[in-house]
Enzyme design. Structure first.
Site, PDB file in Angstrom:
ATOM      1  N   GLU A 327       2.484   0.265 -74.831  1.00 18.06           N
ATOM      2  CA  GLU A 327       2.326   1.691 -75.104  1.00 18.06           C
ATOM      3  C   GLU A 327       1.012   1.967 -75.824  1.00 18.06           C
ATOM      4  O   GLU A 327       0.690   1.290 -76.813  1.00 18.06           O
ATOM      5  CB  GLU A 327       3.456   2.200 -76.009  1.00 18.06           C
ATOM      6  CG  GLU A 327       4.754   2.473 -75.317  1.00 18.06           C
ATOM      7  CD  GLU A 327       5.776   3.126 -76.246  1.00 18.06           C
ATOM      8  OE1 GLU A 327       6.779   3.606 -75.730  1.00 18.06           O
ATOM      9  OE2 GLU A 327       5.573   3.137 -77.477  1.00 18.06           O
ATOM     10  N   CYS A 328       0.258   2.944 -75.368  1.00 18.40           N
ATOM     11  CA  CYS A 328      -0.906   3.498 -76.051  1.00 18.40           C
ATOM     12  C   CYS A 328      -1.868   2.408 -76.516  1.00 18.40           C
ATOM     13  O   CYS A 328      -2.618   1.854 -75.722  1.00 18.40           O
ATOM     14  CB  CYS A 328      -0.464   4.407 -77.192  1.00 18.40           C
ATOM     15  SG  CYS A 328      -1.717   5.618 -77.680  1.00 18.40           S
ATOM     16  N   GLY A 329      -1.870   2.045 -77.802  1.00 18.35           N
ATOM     17  CA  GLY A 329      -2.767   0.997 -78.277  1.00 18.35           C
ATOM     18  C   GLY A 329      -2.550  -0.318 -77.568  1.00 18.35           C
ATOM     19  O   GLY A 329      -3.499  -1.058 -77.275  1.00 18.35           O
ATOM     20  N   MET A 332      -4.271  -0.028 -74.251  1.00 16.69           N
ATOM     21  CA  MET A 332      -5.713  -0.208 -74.421  1.00 16.69           C
ATOM     22  C   MET A 332      -6.068  -1.692 -74.532  1.00 16.69           C
ATOM     23  O   MET A 332      -7.071  -2.158 -73.980  1.00 16.69           O
ATOM     24  CB  MET A 332      -6.186   0.540 -75.667  1.00 16.69           C
ATOM     25  CG  MET A 332      -6.041   2.052 -75.597  1.00 16.69           C
ATOM     26  SD  MET A 332      -6.218   2.846 -77.229  1.00 16.69           S
ATOM     27  CE  MET A 332      -7.927   2.474 -77.612  1.00 16.69           C
ATOM     28  N   ALA A 431       1.059   2.337 -70.453  1.00 16.58           N
ATOM     29  CA  ALA A 431       0.819   3.779 -70.367  1.00 16.58           C
ATOM     30  C   ALA A 431       0.563   4.330 -71.756  1.00 16.58           C
ATOM     31  O   ALA A 431       0.875   3.696 -72.764  1.00 16.58           O
ATOM     32  CB  ALA A 431       2.014   4.486 -69.727  1.00 16.58           C
TER      33      ALA A 431
END
Length: 458
Positions: A327-329, A332, A431
């Site tokens: 998720e998110c971080g 990335m 995501a």
């Protein structure tokens, strides 16, 4: 279940500071304090947990149905001396302009909790009464039982405010706090700097607690908390699916997790093994799944790049089919590179052939509705659920990307934006959206089932 809601007249009024101070002061008295946070927040609950020693919980009436909120609240509050629910934004602020959706006021009604309203007293005297009266009359089903006044210059100023508020609203003032730069909590691009990064946090919390003890009536707060009525609700029990080992990234770079997500996986049979992408040489042995939560990988880009053995370990395991949810971080981190605001670029895991770039403004912020347009390890085509996005980074688009999510953003009942997100590769999926697993319990079940199949070599 003794309980109160600490709600603010608006954002920035000092809810978190005052909430932490009250928690610290009550804990110093020997009380077993349980905290909750309204809305999709990871940073404030980490501060709560640091202060109380009990894991803080999120209560979110946009993402979760009322029975799920009561499930979380009741199973964590019944054996505590006092339960403190810190609000979000202003008391009535939530999703759009809906009165009972995502707001602190809505949570106070679901949990039948009395509210203590926090207001900013700077530059006011009798006007404070007009402010409190407006909050009282806006929704008379919200049980406002007390007022705390922040940014009061001295006791004389407080008494001016108190006299008019108590006379004209019939709501008791329970204390005040004077300005003090020593107790301010530092912020950066996504809010407060997380508790794990704050220097001398214990000393700062002690000072806040001492200030609260001096000028806020803790006995009255306890009395108000005990006035809350009984809640008739029996928490749900979930059946174990199977036993699997799931590695969970947990360090300064990755620590954004809803506690319920972790515990729900455990209820379903997961043995969670925590590791640090910053410090450990590689993933734990004998794992059947990997969970990479959000955080601040852009802040720790250099350290993440330098830990080449960890990055290689993660990529090797994913290429060999390890079920991975990011998720998110965490998403990335699975890209080729992260570029920070200073344009410094750092190598990451390299699963997704793209770069995550930090920007100077929020790219996505707020609640969203997610529609799955392809199958992945957490769900199937056609599945719908609610989520939350809050990030300043973007990923560089490529023609060959096939996105799993179609994301819709609404304002009240009107759709105002749509976009695509979510990339899968091998048996991994990443995501930007943060999902509270209670919003759709098929999501953690699907992840678990994929981990079970991997364990069995299927």
């Amino acid at each position: 279940m003794s309980r109160i809601v600490l709600g603010g007249s608006q954002s920035g009024v000092g809810k978190t500071t005052i909430s932490l101070g009250i928690m610290a002061a009550l804990k110093k008295r020997g009380l077993n304090v349980q905290s909750f946070k309204v809305g999709p927040d990871y940073i404030d609950p980490a501060f709560h947990t640091f202060v109380t020693g009990n894991k803080s919980r999120n209560l979110d009436s946009f993402m979760l149905e009322e029975d799920k909120i009561l499930d979380i609240f009741c199973k964590n509050s019944y054996d505590k001396d006092i339960n403190i629910i810190e609000g979000v934004m202003g008391l009535y602020d939530g999703f759009g302009t809906k009165k009972d959706c995502g707001s602190t006021a809505h949570i106070s009604k679901i949990t039948k909790s009395p509210v203590i309203l926090i207001i900013n007293g700077k530059g006011m005297s009798s006007s404070g009464a007009a402010l409190v009266l407006g909050y009282k009359m806006y929704d008379e089903d919200v049980n406002i039982k007390g007022v705390i006044i922040n940014n009061v210059s001295n006791e004389v100023h407080y008494n001016l405010l108190r006299e008019s508020i108590e006379r004209d609203t019939n709501i008791k003032c329970v204390g005040y706090l004077k300005p003090n730069d020593n107790i301010s909590l530092e912020s950066r691009h996504l809010g407060l700097v997380p508790s794990v990064e704050v220097q001398n946090l214990r000393n700062k919390i002690e000072e806040i607690g001492e200030m609260v003890s001096e000028t806020i009536d803790l006995d009255e707060i306890i009395r108000i908390s005990k006035s809350a009525p009984k809640i008739d609700y029996v928490p749900k029990r979930r059946e174990k699916i199977d036993t699997v080992n799931i590695a969970v990234a947990m360090d300064k770079a990755f620590n954004f997790y809803y506690q319920e997500n972790l515990e729900l996986l455990e209820e379903l049979g997961a043995n969670l093994i925590y590791f640090s992408p910053l410090k450990d040489e590689g993933l734990p042995e004998n794992i059947d799944g990997l969970y990479l939560g959000g955080g601040f990988p852009e802040v720790f880009g250099k350290e993440l790049e330098e830990n080449e053995s960890m990055r290689k370990s993660i990529l090797d395991c994913i290429e060999n089919g390890l079920p991975t949810y990011a998720e998110c971080g965490g998403f990335m981190y699975l890209c080729n590179e992260i570029e920070n605001l200073a344009k410094d670029t750092y190598k990451m895991v390299g699963l997704y052939d793209t770069r995550a770039k930090m920007t100077k403004r929020l790219q996505r912020f707020g609640y969203v509705h997610v529609n799955m347009v392809e199958d992945c390890i957490i769900g199937n085509e056609g599945q719908r659920f609610k989520a939350h996005e809050f990030h300043r980074s973007i990923i560089e688009e490529k023609d060959e990307f096939h996105y799993v999510y179609k994301v819709d953003k609404y304002r009240n009942e009107r759709k105002i934006k749509s976009w695509k997100c979510g990339l899968k590769k091998y048996n991994a999926f990443g995501a930007y959206g943060h999902i509270h697993f209670y919003t759709n319990e098929e999501i953690p079940k699907n992840f678990m089932k994929n981990c079970i199949r991997y364990k069995k070599g299927e």
